[in-house]
Motif scaffolding. Structure first.
Motif, short mmCIF file in Angstrom:
data_model
loop_
_atom_site.label_atom_id
_atom_site.label_comp_id
_atom_site.label_asym_id
_atom_site.label_seq_id
_atom_site.Cartn_x
_atom_site.Cartn_y
_atom_site.Cartn_z
N GLY A 27 0.81 -1.20 0.00
CA GLY A 27 0.00 0.00 0.00
C GLY A 27 0.85 1.25 0.00
O GLY A 27 2.03 1.22 -0.35
N ALA A 28 0.23 2.37 0.37
CA ALA A 28 0.93 3.66 0.41
C ALA A 28 0.59 4.38 1.70
O ALA A 28 -0.56 4.35 2.16
CB ALA A 28 0.52 4.52 -0.79
N LEU A 29 1.60 5.00 2.30
CA LEU A 29 1.34 5.86 3.45
C LEU A 29 0.50 7.05 2.99
O LEU A 29 0.74 7.60 1.91
CB LEU A 29 2.64 6.37 4.06
CG LEU A 29 3.72 5.36 4.45
CD1 LEU A 29 4.87 6.10 5.14
CD2 LEU A 29 3.17 4.27 5.34
N ASN A 30 -0.45 7.45 3.80
CA ASN A 30 -1.21 8.67 3.53
C ASN A 30 -0.84 9.67 4.62
O ASN A 30 -1.07 9.43 5.81
CB ASN A 30 -2.71 8.41 3.54
CG ASN A 30 -3.49 9.65 3.16
OD1 ASN A 30 -3.83 10.46 4.02
ND2 ASN A 30 -3.78 9.81 1.88
N LEU A 31 -0.25 10.78 4.20
CA LEU A 31 0.31 11.75 5.14
C LEU A 31 -0.34 13.10 4.91
O LEU A 31 -0.29 13.65 3.81
CB LEU A 31 1.81 11.85 4.92
CG LEU A 31 2.59 12.83 5.80
CD1 LEU A 31 2.57 12.38 7.26
CD2 LEU A 31 4.03 12.94 5.29
N VAL A 32 -0.98 13.65 5.96
CA VAL A 32 -1.60 14.97 5.89
C VAL A 32 -0.96 15.85 6.96
O VAL A 32 -1.02 15.52 8.15
CB VAL A 32 -3.13 14.90 6.10
CG1 VAL A 32 -3.73 16.30 6.00
CG2 VAL A 32 -3.77 13.97 5.08
N VAL A 33 -0.38 16.97 6.54
CA VAL A 33 0.30 17.88 7.45
C VAL A 33 -0.46 19.20 7.48
O VAL A 33 -0.61 19.86 6.44
CB VAL A 33 1.75 18.12 7.02
CG1 VAL A 33 2.45 19.08 7.99
CG2 VAL A 33 2.52 16.80 6.95
#
Length: 637
Positions: A40-46
């Motif tokens: 999968g893929a990391l989902n990163l929200v800053v």
């Protein structure tokens, strides 16, 4: 000791078992990085909107392959920093959950950058929430948020699973900016909804290598097309964005001269991320398709007075070839928690330092005379390096790990990251030697093109070793380059490697006149460079000593860093008064009298120094064309 205890000790000794403490059992190893696909893929929200508190708030989703142990890592060993400098102390508020339920985590007791947790059955992803508490004062570290701008380094706001190469971990990254901010980054946006930007999915290695700047006062200046090269500028005030045509042309020429030197490019676009601020922390940090360049607010407005700041972009741009595309084999690591080894930084940084000044001169960012004066200052500083007696240059490549750029009390004796500037002198030596041996037919330009300029358009890093450097130099000009380099890296002097100056047609001299370049350094640093006379650098603001040369006049008089010159000859300190005292002492036998304050105590110090003011210059020697002039001259093709 009680009799019973004595008996126990004697009994243990007789049985061969030591009564002394024994080491605790080793902790289970953390999975080493291995090359296999990540599920999968990391989902990163800053969320970067809290300018008041300088807090980056993070929400991250981490896919997992199934139930069981999971180790998450916070990046520790950072490319460009060359050391274990990941700001773990600024991470706070970490919580982990899945399917609405909290999951406990525990920090590894040995590697504190690792966090362990157990994934419950039926969970396909875990959600992390935490904050990165960026510094609010310079005493806490580099300031990364101000009311006018911010600097987002992705390594500060991400945790990633152990056991994978960073390039094999995809990341979908998003950032929410303050209202009115415009952003620049090498990442490619795929959508913008109000202040929220989502970027194209990239590997974790590319994400960390692609920082972002944003600000209220923003200007993009196009420097080149096909591939695009942009100067993306944020500033404290709108007027500080006002670059004139001459200044812009010099930055455009930098790109042209770099292409003529290397004959290639290893990016599909490039962004100089330039911040002009006295509030945001200054920086110079290389990346493959961008660079973080932080300098003084009036970089453009005071252009004639700031040549000491104008090699920065040339240095960081060079790193796209030397350091990012080509990198020492022992500096490349599969993830950000595998230790780096820095033994070839005299190439990675030292040769980049050399090309930084050369390209600045060739492009017009600096005049030829300014570049000569900069080289003179470097040569003088490193020719008088007492620490060379006990520590060779090669060993200074360990400093990013040993010292991590903390302040040192006696840098001239301890030696710091000398591989930068003394490395510059070594490569000047090599350049002029190649020119001399080849009768002017070849130069270090040929090495740069043949070594860094290969595989035009390729972006996959190519590593190198010491032997590769020697072989590439030999291909340009046959010579015992291994001996040449080892002599300069492992030797103890006396003095710095200055043969390049002599072959270049110059010699290092001193007189009482400051060069305009040195005046620029003093103006920017707000300092008096009296290190070649009194053996000290003094704050022009309040007389505090910021550097004291080991065994120099100030040292012998008992002065140390942090001591403050309150008065000179009975009058309140001013920079002009101190300089006049040094001049007067050259004409009479009386010592220089200083009133010193240190730790709340006052004392009078007498410096028996009578050598006058001494500032370095390069003085032409011999007749005919000078190789150093040719090195600094713009290339027409």
């Amino acid at each position: 000791m009680r009799l019973g205890a004595v008996a126990t000790v004697l009994s243990l000794a007789a049985s061969g078992v030591s009564a002394a403490p024994q080491p605790a059992p080793a902790t289970p190893p953390i999975a080493a990085a291995a090359e296999h696909p990540y599920p999968g893929a990391l989902n990163l929200v800053v969320d970067a909107t809290d300018l008041t508190h300088a807090i980056f708030s993070v929400s991250e989703t981490v896919p997992v392959a199934g139930p069981g142990p999971l180790t998450l890592l916070y990046p520790k060993w950072l490319p460009g920093n060359h050391g274990p400098t990941g700001p773990l102390d600024k991470l706070a508020g970490l919580t982990v959950s899945a399917n609405g339920q909290s999951i406990a985590w525990v920090r590894d007791p040995v590697d504190v950058y690792a966090f362990h947790l157990d994934v419950p059955a039926g969970v396909t992803e875990v959600t992390l929430r935490f904050q990165f508490l960026s510094p609010v004062t310079p005493a806490e570290g580099r300031v990364m948020m101000t009311p006018a701008m911010l600097s987002l380094q992705w390594n500060t706001v991400v945790l990633y699973p152990a056991g994978y190469f960073s390039r094999d971990i995809p990341v979908d990254a998003q950032v929410v900016l303050p209202e009115g901010f415009t952003a620049a980054t090498a990442l490619e946006p795929v959508s913008r909804i109000g202040p929220q930007i989502r970027f194209r999915t990239v590997g974790l290695n590319t994400l960390v290598d692609s920082p972002l700047i944003a600000g209220r006062n923003f200007r993009r200046i196009d420097l080149a097309a096909q591939p695009r090269v942009s100067l993306d500028v944020v500033a404290d005030k709108p007027e500080e964005l006002n670059a004139d045509a001459i200044e812009i042309d010099a930055h455009k020429a930098l790109v042209i001269q770099a292409y003529r030197l290397f004959g290639s490019r290893h990016y599909d676009h490039y962004d100089f991320l330039l911040s002009l601020s006295d509030e945001l922390g200054g920086i110079g940090l290389e990346h493959h398709q961008s660079s973080e360049d932080g300098t003084i607010p009036r970089y453009f407005l005071d252009w004639p007075k700031t040549p000491a700041e104008r090699d920065l972009l040339a240095h960081e741009f060079t790193h796209s070839w030397n350091g990012k595309f080509r990198r020492p084999a022992n500096l490349w690591t599969p993830n950000f928690n595998t230790p780096m080894r820095d033994s070839l930084l005299w190439v990675y940084e030292g040769q980049t330092q050399y090309w930084g000044y050369v390209l600045a001169a060739r492009s017009g960012l600096m005049s030829r005379q300014e570049a000569l004066d900069a080289i003179a200052l470097t040569a003088a500083a490193f020719d008088d390096r007492p620490g060379r007696r006990w520590r060779d240059l090669a060993d200074t490549t360990n400093d990013p790990i040993v010292v991590m750029r903390r302040s040192e009390p006696w840098p001239s004796w301890q030696r710091g990251e000398d591989y930068y500037s003394e490395g510059e002198l070594i490569w000047l030596d090599a350049d002029t030697l190649i020119r001399s041996l080849s009768g002017g037919k070849r130069s270090l330009d040929d090495f740069a093109r043949g070594f860094f300029g290969i595989d035009d358009g390729a972006m996959v890093t190519r590593t190198y070793t010491f032997d590769d450097i020697v072989a590439a130099l030999t291909a340009v000009q046959p010579y015992d380059w291994s001996h040449f380099l080892r002599q300069r890296l492992d030797g103890h002097g006396p003095g710095a490697p200055l043969d390049g100056l002599a072959r270049g047609g110059y010699r290092l001299t001193f007189d009482a006149e400051k060069s305009p370049y040195l005046e620029s350094v003093e103006r920017i640093e707000k300092a008096q460079l009296l290190n070649f006379s009194l053996g000290a650098i003094v704050s022009a603001k309040d007389g505090t000593l910021t550097s004291v040369t080991w065994e120099g006049p100030a040292f012998k008089a008992g002065l140390v860093v942090g001591a403050q010159i309150v008065a000179v000859g009975g009058e309140a300190f001013t920079p002009e008064l101190l300089e006049d005292a040094v001049k007067d002492a050259a004409r009479n036998a009386a010592p220089i009298t200083l009133l010193i304050k240190r730790d709340g105590r006052f004392r009078t110090v007498e410096l028996p120094y009578h050598g006058g003011l001494r500032y370095p210059h390069l003085t032409p020697q011999g007749a005919g064309p000078r190789a150093l002039d040719a090195i600094l001259t713009a290339r027409s093709k």
